[in-house]
Design a protein around this motif. Structure first.
Motif, PDB file in Angstrom:
ATOM      1  N   SER A  80      49.751  33.494  16.925  1.00 50.51           N
ATOM      2  CA  SER A  80      48.055  32.826  17.176  1.00 50.51           C
ATOM      3  C   SER A  80      47.326  33.031  18.131  1.00 50.51           C
ATOM      4  CB  SER A  80      48.940  31.035  17.458  1.00 50.51           C
ATOM      5  OG  SER A  80      49.165  30.278  16.019  1.00 50.51           O
ATOM      6  N   TRP A  81      48.172  33.777  19.471  1.00 57.77           N
ATOM      7  CA  TRP A  81      47.276  34.114  20.668  1.00 57.77           C
ATOM      8  C   TRP A  81      48.108  35.773  21.001  1.00 57.77           C
ATOM      9  CZ3 TRP A  81      44.447  30.113  22.756  1.00 57.77           C
ATOM     10  CH2 TRP A  81      44.816  29.182  22.220  1.00 57.77           C
ATOM     11  N   PRO A  82      47.524  36.594  20.023  1.00 54.45           N
ATOM     12  CA  PRO A  82      48.167  37.449  20.288  1.00 54.45           C
ATOM     13  C   PRO A  82      47.712  38.430  21.662  1.00 54.45           C
ATOM     14  CG  PRO A  82      46.302  37.587  18.785  1.00 54.45           C
ATOM     15  CD  PRO A  82      46.999  35.856  19.028  1.00 54.45           C
ATOM     16  N   GLY A  83      48.720  38.980  22.349  1.00 55.28           N
ATOM     17  CA  GLY A  83      48.829  39.338  23.487  1.00 55.28           C
ATOM     18  C   GLY A  83      48.468  38.886  24.744  1.00 55.28           C
ATOM     19  N   VAL A  84      48.210  37.494  23.885  1.00 60.43           N
ATOM     20  CA  VAL A  84      48.320  36.529  25.551  1.00 60.43           C
ATOM     21  C   VAL A  84      49.597  36.579  26.123  1.00 60.43           C
ATOM     22  CG1 VAL A  84      47.220  33.815  26.756  1.00 60.43           C
ATOM     23  CG2 VAL A  84      46.224  35.480  24.106  1.00 60.43           C
TER      24      VAL A  84
ATOM     25  N   ASP B  69      51.641  38.475  27.510  1.00 60.65           N
ATOM     26  CA  ASP B  69      51.731  39.998  28.422  1.00 60.65           C
ATOM     27  C   ASP B  69      49.843  39.650  29.274  1.00 60.65           C
ATOM     28  OD1 ASP B  69      53.149  40.717  27.085  1.00 60.65           O
ATOM     29  OD2 ASP B  69      52.631  41.570  25.368  1.00 60.65           O
ATOM     30  N   MET B  70      49.274  39.357  29.156  1.00 63.11           N
ATOM     31  CA  MET B  70      47.852  39.412  29.873  1.00 63.11           C
ATOM     32  C   MET B  70      48.517  38.684  31.905  1.00 63.11           C
ATOM     33  SD  MET B  70      44.904  37.321  27.979  1.00 63.11           S
ATOM     34  CE  MET B  70      44.062  38.615  26.101  1.00 63.11           C
ATOM     35  N   ASP B  71      46.793  38.959  32.190  1.00 62.52           N
ATOM     36  CA  ASP B  71      48.055  38.333  33.767  1.00 62.52           C
ATOM     37  C   ASP B  71      47.560  37.085  34.107  1.00 62.52           C
ATOM     38  OD1 ASP B  71      44.249  38.241  34.754  1.00 62.52           O
ATOM     39  OD2 ASP B  71      44.751  40.313  34.954  1.00 62.52           O
ATOM     40  N   PRO B  72      47.643  35.858  35.313  1.00 63.50           N
ATOM     41  CA  PRO B  72      47.359  34.472  35.142  1.00 63.50           C
ATOM     42  C   PRO B  72      45.806  34.459  35.339  1.00 63.50           C
ATOM     43  CG  PRO B  72      48.583  35.329  36.712  1.00 63.50           C
ATOM     44  CD  PRO B  72      48.698  36.135  36.026  1.00 63.50           C
ATOM     45  N   ALA B  73      45.249  34.575  34.910  1.00 59.01           N
ATOM     46  CA  ALA B  73      43.842  34.666  36.036  1.00 59.01           C
ATOM     47  C   ALA B  73      43.421  35.501  34.052  1.00 59.01           C
ATOM     48  CB  ALA B  73      42.989  35.640  36.394  1.00 59.01           C
ATOM     49  N   ASP B  74      43.530  36.336  33.126  1.00 59.02           N
ATOM     50  CA  ASP B  74      43.346  36.099  31.625  1.00 59.02           C
ATOM     51  C   ASP B  74      43.574  35.449  30.921  1.00 59.02           C
ATOM     52  OD1 ASP B  74      41.435  38.469  32.536  1.00 59.02           O
ATOM     53  OD2 ASP B  74      43.245  40.212  32.016  1.00 59.02           O
ATOM     54  N   ILE B  75      44.827  34.978  31.163  1.00 64.77           N
ATOM     55  CA  ILE B  75      44.945  34.009  30.005  1.00 64.77           C
ATOM     56  C   ILE B  75      44.448  32.516  30.820  1.00 64.77           C
ATOM     57  CG2 ILE B  75      47.601  32.481  30.171  1.00 64.77           C
ATOM     58  CD1 ILE B  75      49.464  34.630  30.775  1.00 64.77           C
ATOM     59  N   ALA B  76      44.212  32.375  31.971  1.00 68.53           N
ATOM     60  CA  ALA B  76      43.759  30.807  32.339  1.00 68.53           C
ATOM     61  C   ALA B  76      42.125  31.077  31.371  1.00 68.53           C
ATOM     62  CB  ALA B  76      43.563  30.861  33.659  1.00 68.53           C
ATOM     63  N   ARG B  77      41.447  32.409  31.798  1.00 67.78           N
ATOM     64  CA  ARG B  77      40.074  32.467  30.796  1.00 67.78           C
ATOM     65  C   ARG B  77      40.347  32.071  28.982  1.00 67.78           C
ATOM     66  NH1 ARG B  77      37.413  38.297  29.585  1.00 67.78           N
ATOM     67  NH2 ARG B  77      35.692  37.010  28.344  1.00 67.78           N
TER      68      ARG B  77
END
Length: 716
Positions: free
Chosen positions: A303-307, A309-317
């Motif tokens: 449901s959340w592909p690649g999320v 593994d992202m950095d915290p700022a991008d996960i928050a985005r």
């Protein structure tokens, strides 16, 4: 003296009064300042341009539900475009807000929106922080950190609700940085889970306003990275469980004990990947925080592909855009899809008792209410108490998505000689089916030999086995596409389609619902807008030609992986939310006839799930039928919302029906970015498809180069 309950009821009555709009001239001024035309505003509010003109010259006033939406829009514009001078300073909060980290603002003339600050947010001045009960003076953190490059843009205002100046959620890292939406970074001093809960509720400024005037605000969400989880005393991972959804801390774990000692509570699901920590509400103030632990697989990769593994700022985005456009996540996308239904159609509202005159909680028309209702036996599952306790043996609804492959014996030599098999996929087909869908709101009533009425939602026992259709098309009455063999239970849309095809239907028996409504309409509207807006962010807009659309779809995932993840989550929310309407029991210890937790929800409604799938399957067959009339083409296979056609070229443009003017012919498959329109799923050599068909395998499942999931998630 009036009691506290009476005072709150009186205040609620004022809050629920019709919203007041600014004078007509001010409405026009605000719209013009925002650079929005009357036609564009009319499109957004799903009305006519003339209606907008009437509102702005005082000839008429909008009615609900447009009234609340229009007032919300004008309030937002008024905050951005005050009539005289700059907006007044935000009130100083009674509880100190956390420090906000921001990148340096470049020395250039600021655009108007860049000068606005989040309401109540102390951006540059030192603030008082409360750390585990001890107050101390603490300066603002540096403008840039090693984790966030100084080159990033300055944070924009998050929202206009002064209660939640920092948005709906934050992603907490191990160094105490809590990354929020729009680039905000908060300084979180918590070192234990109870500290974190207190900080979130008292100081963070996190949360989201309710989606319906009768609903509830969304609880703030804190997402923990692996480093943050360890810092707060949690294990980095939980091991020893067979299923991800079963993960939870043991009741004797120190963190669980800390939560209990601080007089906080956990839900019955315990402390798992999605943990809810709460206390009983004080008056009307909710005290609840949602936690999501990334290293415990809170975000499913499907449901959340690649999320993760992202950095915290991008996960928050990613999560912030989803929360803004859909809902603040409260679990899997399936759970969020179901929660969104309730948030948009709350079960209760304040009503005035005619005898006492007091305001009390009452039923909100159009909702499913607060109490679960038993399904009709044919709508239930085999293990349901209604079925087991009654000894029901009369069969069940089999309204499922298509899984059909054409018999190779019905494949012509001309078709087999074509070089390519091209797969088309309908955008969020189940969401398109939910539009203007009338469903039952009450418990079913039983009827014998009723006259069929296509306007009444329910389940009908009908014999459709006499209907013989072209074997090169799937039967519209079964998910396998095979012709029915005798009487069977069907949802209203399936029976209505048999009537539409010109066949007489004579129901033997039926379970019908007297109270009906378009329960899913606001759910459809919000998710459709989220889907279309997110595709637009990826460069796929409605104004593209069909060739441009195909090119944009081919590269859209590479444009912005974060927004591509949001798009995937929106699609999973649709499919999972529909599947969740018939959640099955889980766990090896379950025995047939026992109840399971999902049955306690008013939203356990297998009949509504059946209505959505029935309409989606009928919509698919109608397009397949029209394609034969328009082009003479028959499909090779269908899987849920994917259909495979033989083609002379590698593009849908080689076989889709177009008029001489170049416009798509109505009735068949059409390309486009909105729900119900089609996109390219994949292309393979025709011999590849024929080989799969000879093995009894479905080319639609594999034409993309991977698996195509046609199963609606009924778990989690």
């Amino acid at each position: 003296m009036a009691s506290e309950e009476e005072l709150f009821a009186s205040v609620d009555a004022l809050l629920e009064a019709e919203p007041l709009l600014p004078p007509p001239a001010e409405r026009a001024r605000l719209r013009e300042m925002a650079g929005i035309t009357q036609a564009r505003l009319a499109t957004a509010l799903k009305t006519t341009t003339q209606s907008v003109k009437n509102w702005e010259n005082g000839r008429s006033e909008p009615k609900e539900p447009r009234l609340s939406a229009y007032q919300r829009l004008l309030t937002g514009w008024a905050a951005r475009f005050p009539r005289h001078g700059p907006p007044p300073p935000a009130p100083v909060p009674t509880t100190p807000l956390p420090t906000v980290q921001q990148p340096p603002i470049p020395e250039a003339p600021a655009a108007p929106e860049a000068t606005e600050a989040a309401p109540g947010a102390p951006v540059k001045t030192p603030t008082v922080q409360v750390t585990r009960g001890q107050e101390q003076e603490r300066p603002a953190r540096p403008a840039a950190t090693s984790r966030r490059p100084a080159a990033k843009r300055a944070a924009k205002p998050v929202g206009t609700d002064p209660r939640f100046p920092h948005g709906p959620l934050a992603v907490l890292d191990g160094d105490g940085s809590a990354y929020g939406v729009d680039g905000i970074v908060l300084d979180c001093p918590a070192t234990t889970i109870p500290d974190l809960v207190e900080w979130t509720l008292r100081q963070s400024g996190l949360g989201a306003a309710k989606l319906n005037r009768y609903g509830k605000d969304s609880d703030p969400l804190i997402v923990l990275t692996a480093a943050a989880a360890v810092k707060l005393g949690l294990p980095e991972r939980l091991e020893g469980h067979e299923q991800r959804r079963s993960l939870r801390l043991p009741v004797d774990h120190p963190v669980v004990k800390q939560v209990a000692k601080a007089k906080w509570q956990l839900t019955q699901r315990g402390f798992g990947p999605w943990a809810r920590i709460y206390r009983k509400a004080q008056g009307r103030e909710r005290q609840c925080v949602q936690l999501a632990i990334l290293s415990w697989d809170a975000l499913d990769e499907r449901s959340w592909p690649g999320v993760t593994d992202m950095d915290p700022a991008d996960i928050a985005r990613v999560l912030g855009v989803y929360a803004t456009r859909v809902i603040t996540p409260r679990g899997s996308t399936a759970v969020s899809g179901l929660e969104l239904m309730t948030a948009l159609r709350p079960p209760t509202k304040a009503v005035q008792d005619p005898q006492s005159g007091n305001w009390v909680s009452g039923y909100n028309p159009g909702s499913l209410g607060t109490e679960p209702v038993d399904p009709a036996p044919p709508e239930a599952t085999a293990e349901h108490p209604v079925v087991v306790n009654s000894g029901w043996s009369g069969g069940f609804l089999d309204e499922e998505a298509y899984q059909w492959v054409r018999d190779v014996d019905h494949l012509t030599g001309q078709e087999a000689a074509l070089p390519w098999a091209v797969g088309l996929d309908l955008n969020t087909a189940f969401l398109a089916a939910a539009a203007r869908l009338t469903v039952g709101l009450s418990a079913p009533d039983h009827f014998h030999h009723p006259q069929f009425n296509p306007k009444i939602p329910g389940s009908w026992l009908v014999d459709l086995s006499h209907i013989e259709l072209d074997p090169r098309l799937p039967s519209p009455f079964t998910p396998t596409g095979e012709r029915p063999t005798g009487p069977a239970w069907y949802q209203t849309h399936t029976v209505a389609y048999a009537q539409e095809l010109g066949y007489n239907v004579q129901p033997i028996e039926a379970y019908l619902r007297r109270e009906t409504g378009a329960y899913l309409d606001p759910w459809h509207d919000r998710l459709k807008t989220a889907y279309v807006d997110t595709l637009a962010d990826l460069g796929v807009t409605r104004d593209l030609s069909d060739a441009e659309f195909l090119a944009a779809m081919e590269r859209h995932k590479q444009v912005d992986p974060a927004m591509a993840a949001v798009l995937a989550a929106i699609k999973a929310t649709v499919k999972g939310g529909v599947g969740k309407l018939r959640e099955r029991p889980q766990g090896k210890s379950y025995k047939q006839g026992e109840t399971w937790p999902a049955l306690q929800r008013p939203t356990w409604r297998p009949d509504i799930r059946a209505a959505v799938i029935s309409k989606a399957r009928v919509n698919m067959h109608r397009k397949l039928n029209n394609m034969v009339k328009l082009t003479g083409l028959y499909p090779l296979a269908v899987l849920s919302d994917c259909v495979v056609y033989p083609s002379s070229g590698q593009s849908p443009l080689d076989f889709l029906p177009y008029a001489e003017s170049g416009k798509p012919q109505p009735g068949g498959f059409r390309l486009g970015p909105t729900p119900g329109l089609a996109k390219l799923e994949g292309v393979q050599p025709m011999m590849w498809a024929v080989d799969l068909m000879e093995q009894g395998l479905n080319p639609a499942r594999h034409i993309k180069g991977g698996s195509h999931d046609a199963v609606l998630d009924e778990g989690e």
